[in-house]
Design a protein around this motif. Structure first.
Motif, mmCIF file in Angstrom:
data_model
loop_
_atom_site.group_PDB
_atom_site.id
_atom_site.type_symbol
_atom_site.label_atom_id
_atom_site.label_comp_id
_atom_site.label_asym_id
_atom_site.label_seq_id
_atom_site.Cartn_x
_atom_site.Cartn_y
_atom_site.Cartn_z
ATOM 1 N N ASN A 114 0.831 -1.205 0.000
ATOM 2 C CA ASN A 114 0.000 0.000 0.000
ATOM 3 C C ASN A 114 0.861 1.250 0.000
ATOM 4 O O ASN A 114 1.811 1.368 0.780
ATOM 5 N N TYR B 26 0.370 5.609 -0.263
ATOM 6 C CA TYR B 26 -0.578 6.720 -0.210
ATOM 7 C C TYR B 26 0.146 8.039 -0.476
ATOM 8 O O TYR B 26 1.300 8.213 -0.078
ATOM 9 N N TYR C 213 -0.565 12.138 0.292
ATOM 10 C CA TYR C 213 -1.339 13.156 0.998
ATOM 11 C C TYR C 213 -0.663 14.503 0.751
ATOM 12 O O TYR C 213 0.504 14.563 0.370
ATOM 13 N N ILE D 283 -3.925 18.017 6.696
ATOM 14 C CA ILE D 283 -3.403 17.065 5.707
ATOM 15 C C ILE D 283 -4.591 16.363 5.046
ATOM 16 O O ILE D 283 -5.493 15.874 5.724
ATOM 17 N N PHE E 14 -5.949 13.562 1.982
ATOM 18 C CA PHE E 14 -5.671 12.391 1.152
ATOM 19 C C PHE E 14 -5.744 12.758 -0.325
ATOM 20 O O PHE E 14 -6.616 13.502 -0.757
ATOM 21 N N HIS F 214 -4.427 6.381 -3.319
ATOM 22 C CA HIS F 214 -3.951 5.146 -2.694
ATOM 23 C C HIS F 214 -3.663 4.113 -3.781
ATOM 24 O O HIS F 214 -4.534 3.831 -4.621
ATOM 25 N N ASP G 225 -7.791 4.020 -4.946
ATOM 26 C CA ASP G 225 -8.684 5.133 -4.618
ATOM 27 C C ASP G 225 -7.965 6.411 -5.020
ATOM 28 O O ASP G 225 -6.911 6.715 -4.480
ATOM 29 N N SER H 117 -9.821 9.365 -5.325
ATOM 30 C CA SER H 117 -10.882 10.348 -5.140
ATOM 31 C C SER H 117 -10.388 11.680 -4.584
ATOM 32 O O SER H 117 -11.096 12.685 -4.663
ATOM 33 N N PHE I 254 3.102 14.520 1.251
ATOM 34 C CA PHE I 254 3.563 13.381 2.031
ATOM 35 C C PHE I 254 3.224 12.072 1.318
ATOM 36 O O PHE I 254 2.173 11.942 0.700
ATOM 37 N N ARG J 276 2.046 1.134 3.810
ATOM 38 C CA ARG J 276 1.460 0.199 4.782
ATOM 39 C C ARG J 276 1.607 -1.190 4.221
ATOM 40 O O ARG J 276 1.477 -1.395 3.015
ATOM 41 N N THR K 76 -0.634 0.347 10.852
ATOM 42 C CA THR K 76 -0.431 1.774 10.811
ATOM 43 C C THR K 76 0.152 2.196 9.481
ATOM 44 O O THR K 76 0.734 1.379 8.773
ATOM 45 N N GLN K 77 0.036 3.453 9.134
ATOM 46 C CA GLN K 77 0.669 4.005 7.934
ATOM 47 C C GLN K 77 1.958 4.698 8.357
ATOM 48 O O GLN K 77 1.978 5.449 9.328
ATOM 49 N N PHE L 163 4.869 7.293 7.438
ATOM 50 C CA PHE L 163 4.991 8.485 6.599
ATOM 51 C C PHE L 163 6.439 8.830 6.301
ATOM 52 O O PHE L 163 7.335 8.660 7.136
ATOM 53 N N GLN M 74 -5.579 7.186 14.897
ATOM 54 C CA GLN M 74 -4.141 7.273 15.162
ATOM 55 C C GLN M 74 -3.780 8.649 15.657
ATOM 56 O O GLN M 74 -4.330 9.655 15.184
ATOM 57 N N LEU N 109 5.692 12.579 9.610
ATOM 58 C CA LEU N 109 4.819 12.198 10.710
ATOM 59 C C LEU N 109 5.298 10.902 11.336
ATOM 60 O O LEU N 109 5.631 9.943 10.624
ATOM 61 N N LEU O 9 -2.027 3.825 17.921
ATOM 62 C CA LEU O 9 -3.160 3.482 17.074
ATOM 63 C C LEU O 9 -4.169 2.747 17.936
ATOM 64 O O LEU O 9 -3.805 1.776 18.619
ATOM 65 N N PHE P 96 -7.473 13.665 8.600
ATOM 66 C CA PHE P 96 -6.699 14.306 9.653
ATOM 67 C C PHE P 96 -7.392 15.516 10.234
ATOM 68 O O PHE P 96 -8.161 16.212 9.555
#
Lengths: 116, 113
Positions: A31, A33, A35, A43, A45, A48, A56, A58, A91, A95, A104-105, A107, B34, B44, B49, B103
């Motif tokens: 994964n 992403y 942002y 921040i 999105f 993805h 995604d 969108s 950013f 994941r 968790t993601q 960064f 998170q 970040l 989480l 966020f």
């Protein structure tokens, strides 16, 4: 283990020019992403990827933004032509697993883009 | 549409004080929440989480709680230190929007020696 890396760390360009941002996720993370944070805002999105596929998109603001992830490894985000409102911090996050709500993601440090 | 609000926007405290940062979200249908930390000019860092089924998570001097039904989370920092100075961000993952995060604007914390 290396973290998420982004290049360049900073970019200053003139309105109308093209800029390409790169993200290298943590090795093995499917994964990825994108942002961004524009001045004074939260921040948000953008899109993805799962491997090389867009899961995604969108959050992409308009067709001046093009993201790719050929081969499912690193990703690029191109802005063409850049406008003043594109200034901000971009950013990247990664994941490990496609379907896991417990992950968790992670960064990257971000790319600071300034369009003059 | 999910909205995430963090209060206060900025906080300045003397070293050693215990403090609470607040996060509220409008849509209670979340997978997890998170808390992140961002240092100036840096990326970040995930702090904690909390899954939607959990009430709290702890890591060292940090404790995060989640009240899903009321749409609230708090981050408690015990015995604050100057090194805790940073921007703290809350982010939620909704049940119906894939794995993307929404966020808040963050709380800028300054711990004075």
């Amino acid at each position: 283990e290396a973290g998420v890396t982004q290049f360049p760390s900073h970019s200053v360009i003139e309105k109308g020019q093209t800029v390409t941002l790169r993200c290298d996720p943590i090795s093995g993370h499917d994964n990825l992403y994108w942002y961004r944070r524009v001045m004074g805002k939260e921040i948000k999105f953008l899109l993805h990827f799962v491997k090389e596929s867009k899961q995604d998109e969108s959050g992409m603001p308009n067709n001046r933004f093009l993201a790719e992830r050929t081969g499912g490894t690193y990703s690029t985000l191109k802005v063409q032509p850049a406008e003043l409102e594109d200034s901000g911090v971009y950013f990247c996050a990664s994941r490990p697993k496609p379907q896991d709500s417990q992950e968790t993601q992670y960064f990257g440090p971000g790319t600071r883009l300034l369009v003059l | 549409k999910q909205e995430v609000t963090q209060i206060p926007a900025a906080l300045s405290v003397p070293e050693g004080e215990n403090l609470v940062l607040n996060c509220s979200f409008t849509d209670s249908a979340i997978y997890n929440l998170q808390w992140f930390r961002q240092d100036p000019g840096k990326g970040l860092t995930s702090l904690l989480l909390i899954q939607s089924s959990q009430r709290e998570q702890t890591s060292g001097r940090l404790n995060a709680s989640l009240d899903k039904s009321s749409g609230r989370s708090t981050l408690y920092i015990a015995a604050s230190q100057p090194g805790d100075s940073a921007t703290y961000l809350c982010a939620v993952r909704r049940e119906t929007s894939g794995s993307r995060l929404t966020f808040g604007e963050g709380t800028q914390l300054t711990v004075n020696p």
